[in-house]
Design an enzyme around this catalytic site. Structure first.
Site, PDB file in Angstrom:
ATOM      1  N   GLU A  43      -0.323  -5.021   6.293  1.00  0.00           N
ATOM      2  CA  GLU A  43       0.981  -5.149   5.606  1.00  0.00           C
ATOM      3  C   GLU A  43       1.883  -6.144   6.334  1.00  0.00           C
ATOM      4  O   GLU A  43       2.574  -6.949   5.701  1.00  0.00           O
ATOM      5  CB  GLU A  43       1.666  -3.785   5.528  1.00  0.00           C
ATOM      6  N   ASP A  58       8.497   3.676   4.877  1.00  0.00           N
ATOM      7  CA  ASP A  58       8.758   5.076   5.215  1.00  0.00           C
ATOM      8  C   ASP A  58      10.227   5.313   5.521  1.00  0.00           C
ATOM      9  O   ASP A  58      10.748   6.393   5.262  1.00  0.00           O
ATOM     10  CB  ASP A  58       7.877   5.480   6.400  1.00  0.00           C
ATOM     11  N   THR A 114       0.853  -1.198   0.000  1.00  0.00           N
ATOM     12  CA  THR A 114       0.000   0.000   0.000  1.00  0.00           C
ATOM     13  C   THR A 114       0.888   1.247   0.000  1.00  0.00           C
ATOM     14  O   THR A 114       1.967   1.234   0.591  1.00  0.00           O
ATOM     15  CB  THR A 114      -0.900  -0.019   1.250  1.00  0.00           C
ATOM     16  N   SER A 172       2.085   5.127  -2.249  1.00  0.00           N
ATOM     17  CA  SER A 172       2.300   5.648  -3.599  1.00  0.00           C
ATOM     18  C   SER A 172       3.328   4.830  -4.381  1.00  0.00           C
ATOM     19  O   SER A 172       3.245   4.750  -5.612  1.00  0.00           O
ATOM     20  CB  SER A 172       2.729   7.120  -3.531  1.00  0.00           C
ATOM     21  N   LYS A 198       7.159   1.332   8.752  1.00  0.00           N
ATOM     22  CA  LYS A 198       6.047   1.367   7.821  1.00  0.00           C
ATOM     23  C   LYS A 198       4.804   1.877   8.547  1.00  0.00           C
ATOM     24  O   LYS A 198       4.787   1.962   9.756  1.00  0.00           O
ATOM     25  CB  LYS A 198       5.775  -0.050   7.264  1.00  0.00           C
ATOM     26  N   GLY A 199       3.790   2.216   7.746  1.00  0.00           N
ATOM     27  CA  GLY A 199       2.535   2.639   8.355  1.00  0.00           C
ATOM     28  C   GLY A 199       2.167   4.075   8.089  1.00  0.00           C
ATOM     29  O   GLY A 199       1.114   4.544   8.531  1.00  0.00           O
ATOM     30  N   GLY A 200       3.012   4.782   7.322  1.00  0.00           N
ATOM     31  CA  GLY A 200       2.671   6.162   6.983  1.00  0.00           C
ATOM     32  C   GLY A 200       1.335   6.254   6.265  1.00  0.00           C
ATOM     33  O   GLY A 200       0.599   7.225   6.398  1.00  0.00           O
ATOM     34  N   GLY A 201       1.011   5.196   5.520  1.00  0.00           N
ATOM     35  CA  GLY A 201      -0.272   5.162   4.807  1.00  0.00           C
ATOM     36  C   GLY A 201      -1.376   4.488   5.621  1.00  0.00           C
ATOM     37  O   GLY A 201      -2.497   4.323   5.129  1.00  0.00           O
TER      38      GLY A 201
END
Ligand code: 5RP
Length: 235
Positions: free
Chosen positions: A105, A86, A28, A30, A96-99
């Site tokens: 994930e 990230d 997940t 960009s 991770k986890g900015g989104g």
């Protein structure tokens, strides 16, 4: 090459690792979005793969691209997950986890034989922690969980400001799993493994964004194209 072009270059290189018949975890964000676009082109040209999306956003994109989807109930073991990050440290620990998709994930990455991380050059860091660490929590008991998180972090290293991630119209951001996210601005994480262990022990913490021993290959987009780095003792 701007950051988005670097992300696309990394995603394009990752496509080379995909073979017909593979069961894939679809990340997940960009960068992962570029990968899913490219995979969709291959799928429409006849490549046979099935994917498990790590978010509802990726599910919608993959469906629109014509990628066949499955679930971890039908397909509990995957060959390869491709996802963004990230931050990536030289020992291949990740934030991770900015989104906001870190829980799915991590479940998908853990079910995969290999994880390839695709990033732009700005994500490669000497030490994790400049990016605030996302921690996914159950809304029930939020105040108590927040205190317990602060205590757990302080037992391992210097803590920092915690912010409940905001969504629309002044409401907390809600993950696909119905949880909230606390972003912990720690500045520097010296022992990601110890911190991961401490956070996992807090009741109410559903998952945290430290991914340890999951990534086996990192593809870094840069001004001159993509560079592939393999972890020495590959999974
Ligand atoms: C989502 C993630 C993303 O992989 C991470 O935030 C990187 O995103 P982007 O590729 O947009 O920079 O962990 O939960």
């Amino acid at each position: 090459m701007d950051a988005d072009a670097q992300k696309r270059a990394a995603a394009a290189r990752a496509i080379d690792y995909v073979k017909s018949g593979m069961r894939l975890g679809l990340g997940t964000g960009s960068t992962a979005k570029h990968f899913v676009d490219l995979l969709g082109e291959r799928a429409r040209a006849g490549l046979q793969v099935v994917g498990v999306p790590t978010s509802e956003a990726t599910r919608a994109q993959a469906e629109a691209c014509g990628i066949a989807l499955t679930t971890l109930d039908e397909t509990p073991e995957l060959d390869l997950t491709i996802d963004g990050a990230d931050e990536v440290a030289p020992d291949f620990s990740l934030i991770k986890g900015g989104g906001g998709a870190l829980l799915r994930e991590k479940i998908v990455a853990a079910a995969s034989a290999r994880m390839i991380v695709i990033v732009d050059g700005g994500k490669w860091v000497n030490k994790l922690g400049a990016f605030a660490l996302p921690i996914e929590v159950l809304p029930f008991g939020y105040g108590a969980t927040l205190r317990a998180i602060e205590k757990a972090i302080s037992g391992v290293q210097k803590s920092g400001p915690m912010k409940l991630r905001q969504g629309r119209e002044g409401h907390p951001f809600v993950t696909d799993g119905g949880h909230w996210i606390v972003d912990a601005a720690l500045g520097r994480i010296d022992d990601p493994g110890a911190l991961a262990h401490a956070l996992s022990a807090v009741p109410g913490v559903m998952e945290h964004g430290l991914f340890i021993d999951l990534a086996s290959i990192v593809i870094i987009g840069g001004p001159d194209g993509a560079k592939t780095v393999e972890r020495p003792a590959s999974r």
